[in-house]
Design an enzyme around this catalytic site. Structure first.
Site, PDB file in Angstrom:
ATOM      1  N   SER A 128       0.828  -1.204   0.000  1.00  0.00           N
ATOM      2  CA  SER A 128       0.000   0.000   0.000  1.00  0.00           C
ATOM      3  C   SER A 128       0.860   1.249   0.000  1.00  0.00           C
ATOM      4  O   SER A 128       1.955   1.273   0.532  1.00  0.00           O
ATOM      5  CB  SER A 128      -0.914   0.037   1.219  1.00  0.00           C
ATOM      6  N   LYS A 182      -4.591  -6.755   3.452  1.00  0.00           N
ATOM      7  CA  LYS A 182      -4.560  -5.611   2.527  1.00  0.00           C
ATOM      8  C   LYS A 182      -5.974  -5.264   2.064  1.00  0.00           C
ATOM      9  O   LYS A 182      -6.332  -4.096   1.923  1.00  0.00           O
ATOM     10  CB  LYS A 182      -3.674  -5.919   1.309  1.00  0.00           C
ATOM     11  N   HIS A 185      -7.577  -3.438   4.810  1.00  0.00           N
ATOM     12  CA  HIS A 185      -6.979  -2.087   4.774  1.00  0.00           C
ATOM     13  C   HIS A 185      -7.733  -1.218   3.769  1.00  0.00           C
ATOM     14  O   HIS A 185      -8.095  -0.075   4.050  1.00  0.00           O
ATOM     15  CB  HIS A 185      -5.499  -2.188   4.391  1.00  0.00           C
ATOM     16  N   ASN A 186      -7.980  -1.756   2.596  1.00  0.00           N
ATOM     17  CA  ASN A 186      -8.670  -0.969   1.571  1.00  0.00           C
ATOM     18  C   ASN A 186     -10.115  -0.688   1.969  1.00  0.00           C
ATOM     19  O   ASN A 186     -10.631   0.400   1.710  1.00  0.00           O
ATOM     20  CB  ASN A 186      -8.620  -1.674   0.219  1.00  0.00           C
ATOM     21  N   GLU A 189      -9.935   2.047   4.227  1.00  0.00           N
ATOM     22  CA  GLU A 189      -9.631   3.226   3.395  1.00  0.00           C
ATOM     23  C   GLU A 189     -10.937   3.817   2.835  1.00  0.00           C
ATOM     24  O   GLU A 189     -11.154   5.033   2.880  1.00  0.00           O
ATOM     25  CB  GLU A 189      -8.679   2.786   2.279  1.00  0.00           C
TER      26      GLU A 189
HETATM   27  C1  6PG Z   1      -3.230   1.483  -1.547  1.00  0.00           C
HETATM   28  C2  6PG Z   1      -4.506   1.704  -2.289  1.00  0.00           C
HETATM   29  C3  6PG Z   1      -4.422   1.075  -3.648  1.00  0.00           C
HETATM   30  C4  6PG Z   1      -5.432   1.627  -4.637  1.00  0.00           C
HETATM   31  C5  6PG Z   1      -6.830   1.200  -4.344  1.00  0.00           C
HETATM   32  C6  6PG Z   1      -7.871   2.131  -4.887  1.00  0.00           C
HETATM   33  O1  6PG Z   1      -3.326   0.875  -0.492  1.00  0.00           O
HETATM   34  O2  6PG Z   1      -2.187   1.915  -2.008  1.00  0.00           O
HETATM   35  O3  6PG Z   1      -5.561   1.118  -1.584  1.00  0.00           O
HETATM   36  O4  6PG Z   1      -4.490  -0.291  -3.476  1.00  0.00           O
HETATM   37  O5  6PG Z   1      -5.304   2.985  -4.732  1.00  0.00           O
HETATM   38  O6  6PG Z   1      -6.979  -0.035  -4.964  1.00  0.00           O
HETATM   39  O7  6PG Z   1      -9.051   1.469  -4.777  1.00  0.00           O
HETATM   40  P1  6PG Z   1     -10.345   1.818  -5.566  1.00  0.00           P
HETATM   41  O8  6PG Z   1      -9.987   1.983  -6.998  1.00  0.00           O
HETATM   42  O9  6PG Z   1     -11.226   0.629  -5.356  1.00  0.00           O
HETATM   43  O10 6PG Z   1     -10.853   3.072  -4.959  1.00  0.00           O
END
Ligand code: 6PG
Length: 475
Positions: A128, A182, A185-186, A189
């Site tokens: 990430s 991960k 984590h997303n 996010e």
């Molecule tokens: C990270 C982000 C990366 C990416 C996401 C965006 O941890 O660096 O999460 O993995 O920017 O996949 O996700 P979406 O396109 O689903 O918003």
């Protein structure tokens, strides 16, 4: 010279990871489907370290010191399987394939089992931090066997971000554990981003601030307990004017949030595990609602609150929003950590929750001062049932709750959707409640389907003869 590690797939994430390895003194073999991209990397960045460009799969494998370590940085799904099948037959027992893409953890489990049968090590790892993180220090969440981590770990820890001298990388657990964490984590996010979006919406339309003023509010928040990468970039975005029109940039961006799928996966997995990650789900659905433009156009004429019924711009609302945001953030993380615990139990991983908070303190998109609090919470009690009951968080929730309720009420009165704030508050109140109306739900199930119920006053399963004399029988 042979390479310590190789990277195949030199799109921006792969290219930046390769450069990060090279900058840390590790010779990196390079491979890409189209060789032009490999040559380009060496031309532009060749002086950053030792790169060994190769063109064929055979040359790539031959360039690696043994046991070989190949990092695959291609699109998740079929392209990852294709690349694995291209290289696996060329490898020898003990060699390792590392998938640094956003793979689904169930795919990672399948690939790990398959390659293990073939004598190869497979490490699915979360990475990430976007492009910038990959180059200057991401947060790294590797799964796979302890044996694999013993030889790969030091290399990954070397290129990861560090906080207080601790690398933002640790062995998460076996097979798909890294990609699972991960994924969560997303999901977190998504929830974080949704809560920030709701805060912005309320500051703008309930408090009545302009984007540049809101940027200032976020900048202030970023000096306190909400300090985080996402709050920081929010202030920058809100301060930005569109160069073409001079309008606030946020006003010229189409209000449709897209998603590549990791948030959706988090919710799908949570449904399977029976974990209520309502905040993450609301964030996924909020993006989904934004994309249904036909539906939105059809509903646009529906009545909203009468102008005067919104006493929203009450004094102190901005401060109350800060409290609602912090409280809702605690809930979102509590839900995410619950899912990590449930996933670990279901799939047989030993995931150290405190260690996950530790490696998320830097490098990743959700990096925040707050994560050090979570680390401390699990250090104080590794078996904490939920983050909500940690001493610090319980106190913060208690201090915030009045403000939190007034923000949710103000949003409702003003007709501003705040699904993240309100669902987080509902979760808090549900966990807190001594009795839930689930008793009625269960009784209804017994009424229409003889699904039985348990009683508060004695053990056993019971059914009431609803269609008969309404006496109770043992089920
Ligand atoms: C990270 C982000 C990366 C990416 C996401 C965006 O941890 O660096 O999460 O993995 O920017 O996949 O996700 P979406 O396109 O689903 O918003």
């Amino acid at each position: 010279e042979q390479a310590r590690i190789g990277v195949t797939g030199l799109a921006v994430m792969g290219r930046n990871l390769a450069r990060n390895f090279a900058r840390h003194g590790h010779a990196v073999a390079l491979h890409n489907r189209t060789a032009a991209r490999t040559r380009e990397l060496v031309e532009q960045f060749g002086d950053e370290g030792t790169f060994i460009p190769t063109e064929t799969a055979e040359d790539f494998v031959a360039a690696l010191e043994r046991p070989r370590k190949l990092v695959v940085m291609v699109k998740a799904g079929a392209p990852t399987d294709a690349v694995i099948e291209e290289f696996a037959p060329l490898l020898e027992p003990g060699d390792m394939i590392i998938d640094g893409g956003n793979a689904h953890f169930l795919d990672t489990r399948r690939r790990e089992a398959d390659l293990r049968r073939r004598g190869l090590l497979f490490v699915g790892t979360g990475v990430s931090g976007g492009e910038e993180g990959a180059l200057n220090g991401p947060s790294i969440m590797p799964g796979g066997s302890a044996e694999a981590y013993a030889s790969l770990g030091p290399l990954l820890e070397d290129i990861a971000a560090t906080v207080d001298g601790t690398p933002c990388c640790t062995h998460v657990g076996a097979d798909g554990a890294g990609h699972f964490v991960k994924m969560v984590h997303n999901g977190i996010e998504y929830a974080d981003m949704q809560l920030i979006a709701e805060s912005y919406d309320l500051l703008r339309h309930a408090v009545g601030l302009e984007p540049a003023e809101i940027a200032e509010v976020f900048r202030t928040w970023n000096t306190g307990r909400l300090e985080s990468y996402l709050i920081e970039i929010t202030a920058e975005i809100l301060d930005h004017a569109d160069p073409e029109t001079g309008q606030p940039f946020v006003d010229v961006v189409l209000d449709r949030a897209e998603q590549k799928g990791t948030g959706r996966w988090t919710v799908q997995s949570a449904l399977d595990l029976g974990v209520p990650v309502a905040g993450i789900a609301e964030a996924v659905f909020a993006r989904s609602v934004s994309g249904h433009t036909g539906l939105r156009a059809a509903a646009a004429g529906l009545p909203g609150p009468r102008p005067n019924s919104a006493d929203a711009s009450a004094p102190g609302l901005a401060d109350a929003i800060e409290k609602a945001l912090y409280a809702s953030k605690i809930v979102a993380y509590a839900q995410g950590f619950h899912q990590i615990e449930a996933g670990a139990a279901e799939y047989g991983w030993e995931v150290d929750a405190g260690a996950m908070a530790t490696i998320w303190r830097g490098g990743c998109i959700i990096r925040a001062r707050f994560l050090d609090r979570i680390r401390a919470a699990y250090a104080a009690d590794p078996h904490l049932p939920t983050l909500l009951t940690d001493e610090h968080f319980a106190q913060a929730l208690g201090d915030a709750q009045d403000a939190w309720r007034s923000v949710v009420a103000a949003a409702a009165r003003a007709g501003i959707p705040a699904p993240g704030f309100s669902s987080a508050l509902a979760y808090y109140d549900a966990l807190r409640a001594g009795r839930l109306p689930a008793a009625l739900t269960q009784a209804q199930r017994d009424f229409f389907g003889a699904h039985t119920y348990r009683r508060t006053d004695r053990d056993g399963s019971y059914h009431t003869l609803w269609g008969g004399d309404r006496s109770e029988v043992t089920a």
